[in-house]
Scaffold this active site. Structure first.
Site, mmCIF file in Angstrom:
data_model
loop_
_atom_site.group_PDB
_atom_site.id
_atom_site.type_symbol
_atom_site.label_atom_id
_atom_site.label_comp_id
_atom_site.label_asym_id
_atom_site.label_seq_id
_atom_site.Cartn_x
_atom_site.Cartn_y
_atom_site.Cartn_z
ATOM 1 N N ASP A 42 0.841 -1.283 -0.079
ATOM 2 C CA ASP A 42 0.032 0.013 0.010
ATOM 3 C C ASP A 42 0.897 1.177 -0.018
ATOM 4 O OD1 ASP A 42 0.870 -0.299 2.675
ATOM 5 O OD2 ASP A 42 -0.775 -0.051 3.645
ATOM 6 N N GLY A 43 2.251 1.148 -0.172
ATOM 7 C CA GLY A 43 3.091 2.125 -0.170
ATOM 8 C C GLY A 43 3.523 2.835 1.286
ATOM 9 N N GLU A 44 3.286 2.048 2.150
ATOM 10 C CA GLU A 44 3.608 2.469 3.624
ATOM 11 C C GLU A 44 5.324 2.241 3.637
ATOM 12 O OE1 GLU A 44 1.532 0.854 6.584
ATOM 13 O OE2 GLU A 44 -0.088 2.218 6.169
ATOM 14 N N HIS A 135 18.335 28.269 5.382
ATOM 15 C CA HIS A 135 17.848 29.403 4.892
ATOM 16 C C HIS A 135 17.788 30.372 5.859
ATOM 17 C CE1 HIS A 135 15.911 31.829 1.795
ATOM 18 N NE2 HIS A 135 14.903 31.921 2.687
ATOM 19 N N ASP A 174 19.653 39.734 -2.962
ATOM 20 C CA ASP A 174 18.743 40.420 -2.386
ATOM 21 C C ASP A 174 19.430 41.231 -0.796
ATOM 22 O OD1 ASP A 174 18.827 38.363 -0.417
ATOM 23 O OD2 ASP A 174 17.129 37.231 -1.751
ATOM 24 N N LYS A 197 15.499 44.260 -5.106
ATOM 25 C CA LYS A 197 14.582 43.819 -5.813
ATOM 26 C C LYS A 197 13.131 43.564 -5.180
ATOM 27 C CE LYS A 197 14.607 38.733 -5.214
ATOM 28 N NZ LYS A 197 15.605 38.515 -3.594
ATOM 29 N N ASP A 227 16.621 27.830 -6.568
ATOM 30 C CA ASP A 227 15.217 27.186 -6.789
ATOM 31 C C ASP A 227 14.612 27.040 -8.284
ATOM 32 O OD1 ASP A 227 12.824 25.241 -6.731
ATOM 33 O OD2 ASP A 227 12.139 26.664 -5.041
ATOM 34 N N GLY A 230 14.811 32.019 -11.097
ATOM 35 C CA GLY A 230 14.320 33.249 -11.448
ATOM 36 C C GLY A 230 15.017 34.527 -10.838
#
Length: 316
Positions: A42-44, A135, A174, A197, A227, A230
Site C-alpha cells: 500500500d506504499g507505507e 535558509h 537581495d 529587488k 530553486d 528566476g
C-alpha cells in the site's frame, strides 16, 4: 581507506542522497551502517536496521529535498527505529533542510512549517541536528536540542580563488543575503554589490536596481538556495546590462525545480557552482553547472561531534 578507531560511531543513509553519504563514510573511514528501506504493497514505508546499534553514536544522513514529504517520513521512521533499538545518541545530518523557507508567518493564517518539521524530528527522538546553510538562522531556535549549522561559503570561495578571475565583485541577489556575500567577499578580498529587488509573489522576482560598482568587473552572485533560478538569472542579466564583464553564480543548495535548467541555459551566467547537498540527476548536469562536494566538511563535523570536540571552527 584508513579505518576509524571507534566502533561506536555508526553512519546510516536513507534514500535522498546516498552518494553523499557514502562519500562521508569514506572520508571518516567507517563502513556504511546496514539498513534497508522497503515499501509495503500500500506504499507505507518499512525500515529495518540490520545490525546491533545498542549504545552507539548514530549519524543518519538525509537531505529533505524533493520529494520532501517522502524523505521526511523516511527520516522520522528511521529515528524511531534507532531509538527503539537503544541507540545512545541519534544525530540527524541534514545537508539540506526542506521547508526552511517557511520560517515565519508572511501572511495571516499561514503555518510555520520549518518549526513543525523541527518538532517532528525532536518528537521522533533526534538528539542533535547537523545542517548546512539553513535558509534562516533562527531555525536553530526552533529546536530544543543542539543544532550545528555549517556554512558552504568556504567551499565556494576556495573554488573561485583557484580560478583566479581577477577583478571581481561579490553580489548579493537581495538584502537578506548581504551577510553571506560579505563573508565571501572577505575571503576573496573583493567589494560587494547588492541587488534591490521586489518579489510580487513566491518564485517570482523583479530586479529594481543595483547598489555598488560592477562596471567592467567579473560578478559572482551568491545565494543559499537556487530553486526556479528566476532571481539568479534576472540578477545575472541585470549585471551584464549594467556593465559587468561576465557573471558567475554560486549556491549551496541546488533545488533547481521547474524551469530552472532552461533559465540557466538561456541566461548570462557563465558558470553556476553548487554543492552536492542535493543530488543532481544527469539531465540537470548541464555544461555550465559545476558541483562541489561537502563530504569532507560533514565528515569532520561528524567526527568532532562524536569525539566531543569543538565544532565551532568548522563554521568558518
Amino acid at each position: 581507506m584508513a579505518q576509524y578507531k571507534d566502533d561506536n560511531l555508526k553512519v546510516f543513509t536513507l534514500n535522498s542522497n546516498p552518494e553523499l553519504a557514502y562519500e562521508i563514510t569514506k572520508e571518516i573511514g567507517v563502513e556504511m551502517g546496514k539498513s534497508s528501506v522497503t515499501r509495503f504493497s500500500d506504499g507505507e514505508i518499512q525500515i529495518n536496521i540490520e545490525e546491533s546499534i545498542r549504545g552507539c553514536d548514530i549519524f543518519v544522513i538525509q537531505s529533505t529535498s524533493s520529494p520532501a514529504n517522502e524523505h521526511i517520513m523516511e527520516l522520522l521512521i528511521m529515528i524511531d527505529a534507532l531509538k527503539r533499538a537503544s541507540a545512545n545518541n541519534i544525530n540527524v545530518v541534514l545537508p539540506y533542510y526542506g521547508y526552511a523557507r517557511q520560517d515565519r508567518k508572511a501572511r495571516s493564517r499561514e503555518p510555520i512549517t520549518a518549526k513543525l518539521v523541527a518538532n517532528l524530528l525532536e518528537t521522533a527522538g533526534a538528539t542533535r541536528v547537523i545542517s548546512l546553510d539553513l535558509h534562516a538562522t533562527q531555525i536553530q531556535g526552533f529546536f530544543d536540542i543542539p543544532v550545528d549549522q555549517l556554512v558552504g561559503v568556504p567551499i565556494l570561495a576556495n573554488y573561485f580563488e583557484e580560478k583566479d578571475l581577477g577583478d571581481i565583485v561579490i553580489v548579493s541577489p537581495d538584502h537578506g543575503g548581504v551577510v553571506r556575500a560579505r563573508k565571501m567577499a572577505d575571503r576573496l578580498k573583493a567589494p560587494i554589490a547588492i541587488i534591490d529587488k521586489r518579489r510580487p509573489k513566491p518564485n517570482m522576482a523583479e530586479v529594481m536596481n543595483i547598489v555598488g560598482n560592477i562596471e567592467g568587473k567579473t560578478a559572482i552572485i551568491i545565494d543559499d538556495i537556487i530553486d526556479t533560478a528566476g532571481t539568479m538569472t534576472l540578477a545575472a542579466n541585470a549585471m551584464i546590462e549594467n556593465g559587468a564583464k561576465e557573471v558567475y553564480a554560486c549556491s549551496t543548495h541546488p533545488v533547481l525545480s521547474g524551469p530552472a535548467i532552461e533559465r540557466i541555459q538561456n541566461s548570462k551566467i557563465k558558470e553556476l557552482v553548487v554543492t552536492n547537498t542535493i543530488p543532481l540527476p544527469e539531465e540537470k548536469m548541464i555544461d555550465n553547472i559545476t558541483q562541489l562536494s561537502v563530504a569532507p566538511l560533514l565528515a569532520k563535523a561528524i567526527v568532532h561531534v562524536h569525539e566531543q570536540r569543538s565544532v565551532s571552527r568548522l563554521f568558518d
